[in-house]
Design a protein around this motif. Sequence first.
Motif, PDB file in Angstrom:
ATOM      1  N   HIS A 189      -4.717  31.494   4.131  1.00  0.00           N
ATOM      2  CA  HIS A 189      -5.211  32.106   5.364  1.00  0.00           C
ATOM      3  C   HIS A 189      -5.104  31.126   6.534  1.00  0.00           C
ATOM      4  CE1 HIS A 189      -7.978  34.097   8.186  1.00  0.00           C
ATOM      5  NE2 HIS A 189      -7.727  35.199   7.502  1.00  0.00           N
ATOM      6  N   GLN A 190      -4.793  31.661   7.720  1.00  0.00           N
ATOM      7  CA  GLN A 190      -4.555  30.819   8.900  1.00  0.00           C
ATOM      8  C   GLN A 190      -5.789  30.036   9.339  1.00  0.00           C
ATOM      9  OE1 GLN A 190      -4.343  34.165   8.844  1.00  0.00           O
ATOM     10  NE2 GLN A 190      -5.418  35.090  10.586  1.00  0.00           N
ATOM     11  N   HIS A 191      -6.978  30.402   8.895  1.00  0.00           N
ATOM     12  CA  HIS A 191      -8.185  29.683   9.311  1.00  0.00           C
ATOM     13  C   HIS A 191      -8.477  28.454   8.448  1.00  0.00           C
ATOM     14  CE1 HIS A 191      -9.993  33.477  11.447  1.00  0.00           C
ATOM     15  NE2 HIS A 191      -8.914  32.994  12.037  1.00  0.00           N
ATOM     16  N   VAL A 192      -7.729  28.255   7.360  1.00  0.00           N
ATOM     17  CA  VAL A 192      -7.988  27.125   6.466  1.00  0.00           C
ATOM     18  C   VAL A 192      -7.837  25.797   7.205  1.00  0.00           C
ATOM     19  CG1 VAL A 192      -7.137  25.860   4.450  1.00  0.00           C
ATOM     20  CG2 VAL A 192      -7.440  28.347   4.330  1.00  0.00           C
ATOM     21  N   GLU A 193      -6.763  25.636   7.974  1.00  0.00           N
ATOM     22  CA  GLU A 193      -6.552  24.381   8.711  1.00  0.00           C
ATOM     23  C   GLU A 193      -7.680  24.116   9.694  1.00  0.00           C
ATOM     24  OE1 GLU A 193      -2.491  22.951  10.020  1.00  0.00           O
ATOM     25  OE2 GLU A 193      -2.090  25.089   9.684  1.00  0.00           O
ATOM     26  N   GLU A 194      -8.105  25.165  10.353  1.00  0.00           N
ATOM     27  CA  GLU A 194      -9.179  25.066  11.337  1.00  0.00           C
ATOM     28  C   GLU A 194     -10.487  24.620  10.681  1.00  0.00           C
ATOM     29  OE1 GLU A 194     -11.459  28.335  14.186  1.00  0.00           O
ATOM     30  OE2 GLU A 194      -9.494  28.797  13.349  1.00  0.00           O
ATOM     31  N   ILE A 195     -10.778  25.201   9.527  1.00  0.00           N
ATOM     32  CA  ILE A 195     -11.995  24.835   8.788  1.00  0.00           C
ATOM     33  C   ILE A 195     -11.935  23.376   8.343  1.00  0.00           C
ATOM     34  CG2 ILE A 195     -13.297  25.276   6.665  1.00  0.00           C
ATOM     35  CD1 ILE A 195     -12.299  28.263   6.992  1.00  0.00           C
ATOM     36  N   LEU A 196     -10.807  22.989   7.746  1.00  0.00           N
ATOM     37  CA  LEU A 196     -10.672  21.623   7.241  1.00  0.00           C
ATOM     38  C   LEU A 196     -10.689  20.593   8.367  1.00  0.00           C
ATOM     39  CD1 LEU A 196      -8.056  22.080   4.376  1.00  0.00           C
ATOM     40  CD2 LEU A 196     -10.478  21.488   4.149  1.00  0.00           C
ATOM     41  N   MET A 197     -10.152  20.942   9.527  1.00  0.00           N
ATOM     42  CA  MET A 197     -10.154  20.018  10.663  1.00  0.00           C
ATOM     43  C   MET A 197     -11.565  19.542  10.981  1.00  0.00           C
ATOM     44  SD  MET A 197      -8.935  20.791  14.604  1.00  0.00           S
ATOM     45  CE  MET A 197     -10.233  22.035  14.858  1.00  0.00           C
ATOM     46  N   ASN A 198     -12.520  20.460  10.963  1.00  0.00           N
ATOM     47  CA  ASN A 198     -13.887  20.121  11.335  1.00  0.00           C
ATOM     48  C   ASN A 198     -14.724  19.638  10.156  1.00  0.00           C
ATOM     49  OD1 ASN A 198     -13.807  20.871  14.215  1.00  0.00           O
ATOM     50  ND2 ASN A 198     -13.387  22.902  13.411  1.00  0.00           N
TER      51      ASN A 198
END
Length: 320
Positions: A189-198
């Motif tokens: 899912h495209q939100h995985v990178e966003e979650i891991l970033m934070n």
Amino acid sequence: MKSVGIIGANGYTGSELVRLLVFHPEVELKCLFSRSNSGTKISEIYPDLSGICDMELTNVFQNVDILFLCLPHKESQNWLLQNEVNKESLIIDLGNDFRLESQFGKRNFIYGLPELNKENIKSAKSIANPGCFATAIQLALLPLASANLLQDVYTTGITGSTGAGQKLQSATHFTWRNDNISAYKTLTHQHVEEILMNVNAVNSGKVQFNFVPWRGDFARGIFTSSTIKCDKTLEELKLLFKNFYKDSLFVHISEKPIDMKQVVNTNKCLIEIEKQGDFIVVHSAIDNLLKGASGQALQNMNIAMNWEETLGLKLKPIAF
């Protein structure tokens, strides 16, 4: 009164912003931009706005004090390149263009999760609104990350059909969606990178995050469950979460089982923690169109403009 414009006002998040902003005491809607529906009243597309907002959509942009970009993903950059926005205007992007790559020309987009980044949002002129799943999941994980308690995380989450946007797709047809669920974008899912970033920025070690999203047979809402190995007691974990969110006006730790109807039509996130043996499960629930999109964008506007954070967002859930 500050003037407000919405680019992509004819979509789900744009129309929800209209619904919220018409009752906001500090702003006035000046520009509802839409290329596909120019000349049409917003209330003709969304009859629930009849008598509340009957403004015409337009394809002519006029500068405003506050600008919301409610465009499909990867289109905000193109729109900003084609239209000159006043450098003093506050821009809040609800797409994913600037969540990972924050620099765009002379603007630096601040990641707009208030529970993580409020101090930076206060002085921001450009804000990247978080994704819906990213909001629900990060709010469930950040207190654990702050205590360095995350290693392997296994998350499932289910979302309503409005999460797929207004454009009709095979998986949003009523005949397909009704009485049906399915997994999609498993582990990608495209939100995985966003979650891991934070989460990785807060947690001392790198987190292995495994996410399986699901399509639900309902219109709006998100419910996620994250399973994590943890040796802390349930009482210690509840105290950790309550302390982490002690100054957060929209995140609530529940002592009872939560369900999605408790948050639909609100900007709230409800969190419940369970423990069995060496494993905990953190449940979180939000409205994907409000705390996951338009409501959070309004919350970010309030913070950036130094207004009361809850202004325009004191909403009761649709409980029945």
